[in-house]
Design a protein around this motif. Structure first.
Motif, mmCIF file in Angstrom:
data_model
loop_
_atom_site.group_PDB
_atom_site.id
_atom_site.type_symbol
_atom_site.label_atom_id
_atom_site.label_comp_id
_atom_site.label_asym_id
_atom_site.label_seq_id
_atom_site.Cartn_x
_atom_site.Cartn_y
_atom_site.Cartn_z
ATOM 1 N N LEU A 1 1.063 -0.998 -0.040
ATOM 2 C CA LEU A 1 -0.189 0.351 0.364
ATOM 3 C C LEU A 1 0.469 1.197 -0.078
ATOM 4 N N ILE B 1 1.813 4.927 0.018
ATOM 5 C CA ILE B 1 1.113 6.173 0.631
ATOM 6 C C ILE B 1 1.916 7.177 0.278
ATOM 7 N N GLY C 1 -3.845 5.541 6.713
ATOM 8 C CA GLY C 1 -3.337 3.947 5.280
ATOM 9 C C GLY C 1 -2.669 2.615 6.356
ATOM 10 N N MET D 1 -2.697 5.111 -2.447
ATOM 11 C CA MET D 1 -3.913 6.311 -1.254
ATOM 12 C C MET D 1 -3.821 7.113 -1.868
ATOM 13 N N ASN E 1 -9.108 11.301 1.440
ATOM 14 C CA ASN E 1 -8.362 9.755 0.682
ATOM 15 C C ASN E 1 -8.894 9.094 -0.292
ATOM 16 N N LEU F 1 -8.651 5.206 -1.876
ATOM 17 C CA LEU F 1 -7.380 4.290 -2.658
ATOM 18 C C LEU F 1 -7.773 3.414 -4.033
#
Length: 329
Positions: free
Chosen positions: A41, A43, A55, A99, A258, A260
């Protein structure tokens, strides 16, 4: 056509049909088995800020849910461009997630003449995961206790008040404020929320447009005052603080969010699985409470709703950015 010719044609097509069938089966299996290895992931901010907290909260719950590690990779810098460019080039298999901040998709295209990614073509939307209002603040070094105080002082002394900001969205908040109140403040840009706070506490700037979370300790100490929030409704994190609309700026609204995303081309079945699991996580009471302490309100939309939000806000902000002459190289 004779039976023999039909049989021959069927024989010729058989390998292609088998290949297509196997591809569909493989896609179905990849979705049902997802994830079968660790997920990254990305960020686009350094550790410690609200986006990082958000996150990591999601990554921890998805790790438990998937029985696979979801590893947070902080790639801060360049107004989220560095992280966005890296994700855009990643394999579209669901094992690299992103993200972004709203500005990654809605403001950057208008701010940069050369953007190293296409916000529409290079990414697949999954969900908007959280929203937050910004807050107009003033230090205890000033006499400002209301929005009206700031407006009166700014009109009495044009250019005599400095305001700090650290992102495009926070700068835009200040520009909209000046436009709607007919005032002129001096913009002082900073690299991050922590730098804005230093400027406020040192007296270099008198007011700021900033996120809620980083200011909460200073609200509690009285060093910084929360004058108004920028959303359409009061923030649950600051229920006693009016919105700018309530303070007289009718129609004023700036909300950051924010989301995804995944690289474009990620199979829709994988996108749908991630969406279902993320939305379930965001509905949990413990997650809502954890993030509310940072001024973050959990959301959880469909990919289509996220696409519509991007399109709507791009249409709203692009002409304004051009009119204000805001440009980044």
């Amino acid at each position: 056509m004779s039976m023999i010719r039909l049989l021959r044609r069927a024989a010729l097509l058989a390998p292609f049909l088998a290949l297509a069938t196997s591809a569909v089966v493989a896609q179905d299996q990849s979705a049902s088995d997802f994830p079968s290895k660790p997920v990254r992931l990305v960020i686009p901010f350094p550790p410690g800020g609200p986006a990082d907290v958000l996150g990591r909260a999601i990554a921890q719950r998805l790790s438990d849910k998937w029985a696979q590690p979801v590893v947070v990779d902080n790639k801060g810098g360049a107004n989220t461009l560095i992280a966005a460019q890296e994700v855009a080039r990643a394999a579209p298999d669901g094992y690299t997630l992103f993200m972004p901040l709203d500005s990654t998709y809605t403001l950057n295209p208008a701010l940069y003449s050369r953007l190293p990614y296409d916000p529409v073509k290079d990414f697949a939307s999954i969900s908007i995961v959280a929203r937050q209002s910004l807050v107009l603040t003033a230090t205890d070094r000033t006499p400002f206790r209301t929005v009206a105080d700031v407006v009166a002082a700014a009109k009495a002394n044009p250019g005599g008040i400095n305001y700090g900001s650290s992102t495009t969205s926070t700068q835009l908040s200040g520009e909209l404020f000046m436009r709607q109140t007919g005032t002129r403040l001096v913009h002082v840009p900073y690299r991050g929320a922590s730098e804005v706070l230093k400027g406020m506490l040192s007296g270099d700037v008198q007011v700021s447009f900033d996120g809620i979370a980083s200011n909460i300790p200073h609200f509690q100490s009285g060093k910084i005052r929360a004058l108004a929030t920028t959303g359409p409704l009061r923030s649950p994190a600051l229920p006693d603080v009016p919105t700018l609309a309530e303070a007289g700026l009718k129609g004023y609204e700036v909300v950051m969010w924010n989301a995804l995303s995944a690289p474009a081309g990620t199979p829709r079945r994988v996108i749908d699985k991630i969406n279902r699991d993320v939305v379930e996580v965001l509905r949990r009471k413990d997650v809502k409470e954890q993030l509310m302490a940072f001024g973050l309100e959990t959301v959880g939309t469909s990919p289509e709703e996220m696409d519509a939000t991007i399109q709507r806000e791009t249409t709203r902000y692009a002409p304004l950015i051009k009119e204000l002459g805001l440009k980044l190289n």
